[in-house]
Design an enzyme around this catalytic site. Structure first.
Site, PDB file in Angstrom:
ATOM      1  N   LYS A 111       7.616  -7.676  -6.261  1.00 46.54           N
ATOM      2  CA  LYS A 111       9.094  -7.399  -6.666  1.00 46.54           C
ATOM      3  C   LYS A 111       9.392  -7.609  -8.319  1.00 46.54           C
ATOM      4  O   LYS A 111      10.145  -7.038  -8.781  1.00 46.54           O
ATOM      5  CB  LYS A 111       9.916  -8.545  -5.798  1.00 46.54           C
ATOM      6  N   LYS A 193       7.210  -0.348   6.890  1.00 46.50           N
ATOM      7  CA  LYS A 193       7.818  -1.405   7.686  1.00 46.50           C
ATOM      8  C   LYS A 193       9.356  -1.221   7.871  1.00 46.50           C
ATOM      9  O   LYS A 193      10.049  -0.846   6.853  1.00 46.50           O
ATOM     10  CB  LYS A 193       7.700  -2.914   7.255  1.00 46.50           C
ATOM     11  N   LYS A 196      16.066  -2.885   6.113  1.00 48.95           N
ATOM     12  CA  LYS A 196      17.314  -2.096   5.850  1.00 48.95           C
ATOM     13  C   LYS A 196      17.410  -1.726   4.372  1.00 48.95           C
ATOM     14  O   LYS A 196      18.074  -0.650   4.236  1.00 48.95           O
ATOM     15  CB  LYS A 196      18.396  -3.433   5.815  1.00 48.95           C
TER      16      LYS A 196
END
Ligand code: SF4
Length: 330
Positions: A111, A193, A196
């Site tokens: 990230k 995967k 959202k």
């Protein structure tokens, strides 16, 4: 009976990947365990986020949990930011958390690349997660394989804190992982995967027509260019979803029809859409009821927060004493 803690991000409506991968397990664990389930809104602010929708997404996730079977008479359901001790304990644990280990966390490394200036909260995210668990002295945590490393850090912090402040009788248990049976649910793109943020999900409360509109263009075996091309069900995500939503005889039929080009992908997806809609109908109906009854949701989350705060306060008294803080009024 074990004390179990788990947190879920307030991504709004729960999707079928959450439900199959974690929430069915949450519901099962309520039998015979002392469970705390938390919508972790403070974890959701470690990057840019939509301020205007955070509260609604938090409420929606709580509704989805209740609709999916989290039962407030058997589990404590609450919102992380309603219990300020999560942040307090995270700070105390941060004082003993090894920087090198935080920097080595796989999720942090992934990230951090997306930021020009990396926020410290991204680095200390696993410390807050450790605080979430240790605050309730949880012994077990249901985790997916992507969270095992973070749970290992929580165990390490429990060990370090006990060694520094509670040598005689370790105060924090080392939380054990409850690994859910491998259920990595792929998104409708068939590539990543279900998530959202990738826009490849189906929500558990979506109406049958919406489910169909999402399944219709979903990725299948690329070898099936036309209806007469045979396919390989094992490499198709639609087949994987059939295994979760269709009865065994249908799953077998799907495999045969796919391999023999007995039907087209649209036929196959129609059957899946019907079975998925039927399986999800009770969750959808219960969600609609709860959305129309905000007082009940408020009450459940209020009661859950009150119970969690009581438990958290007891832990923090012990933590403060053992760390040598001056007790208020002493
Ligand atoms: S027939 Fe079904 S299982 Fe086979 S490729 Fe098409 S969607 Fe996938």
């Amino acid at each position: 009976m074990a004390r179990v803690f788990s947190g879920i991000q307030p991504s709004g409506e729960m999707h079928i990947g959450n439900w199959l991968g974690a929430i069915q397990n949450y519901v099962a664990l309520q039998d015979g365990n002392d469970c705390l389930y938390c919508v972790v809104d403070q974890h959701a602010i470690t990057g840019a986020y939509e301020v205007a929708t955070l509260a609604e997404r938090t409420r929606e996730m709580a509704i989805s949990l209740l609709a999916a079977g989290v039962d407030p008479s058997r589990a404590v359901l609450f919102v992380q930011s309603h219990v300020p001790e999560h942040a307090t304990l995270a700070w105390l644990l941060a004082t003993i958390a090894p920087l090198g280990e935080l920097e080595r966390m796989t999720q942090y490394k992934d990230k951090a690349q997306r930021f020009e200036s990396v926020p410290t909260g991204l680095l200390t995210y696993p410390v807050l997660m450790a605080a979430d668990i240790l605050l309730y002295r949880a012994e077990a945590v249901p985790v997916g394989d992507d969270q095992v490393q973070h749970l290992e850090l929580a165990r390490e912090l429990a060990r370090r804190w006990n060694a520094a402040f509670s040598r005689e009788s370790p105060f924090f248990p080392e939380p054990q992982p409850i690994l859910s049976p491998a259920k990595r649910i792929m998104g409708l793109d068939g590539q990543s995967k279900m998530s959202k943020s990738l826009g490849n999900t189906i929500g558990v409360t979506e109406a049958p027509e919406a489910i169909w509109q999402k399944l219709r263009p979903a990725m299948t075996d690329p070898a099936r260019k036309t209806k007469t091309d045979p396919g390989t069900p094992e490499i198709c995500n639609i087949y994987a979803l059939h295994r979760h939503f269709s009865p065994p005889e249908t799953v077998e039929h799907v495999a045969t029809q796919c391999r023999s080009a007995g039907w087209g992908c649209i036929d196959c997806k129609k059957v899946l859409a019907t079975n998925m809609s039927e399986r999800l109908a009770p969750i959808r109906d219960r969600s609609l009821e709860l959305r129309g009854d905000p007082d009940t949701v408020r009450q459940v989350l209020g009661d859950g927060a009150a119970t969690a705060r009581r438990m958290a306060a007891e832990t923090m008294v012990e933590v403060s004493n053992r760390m040598g803080f001056l007790v208020e009024g002493a």
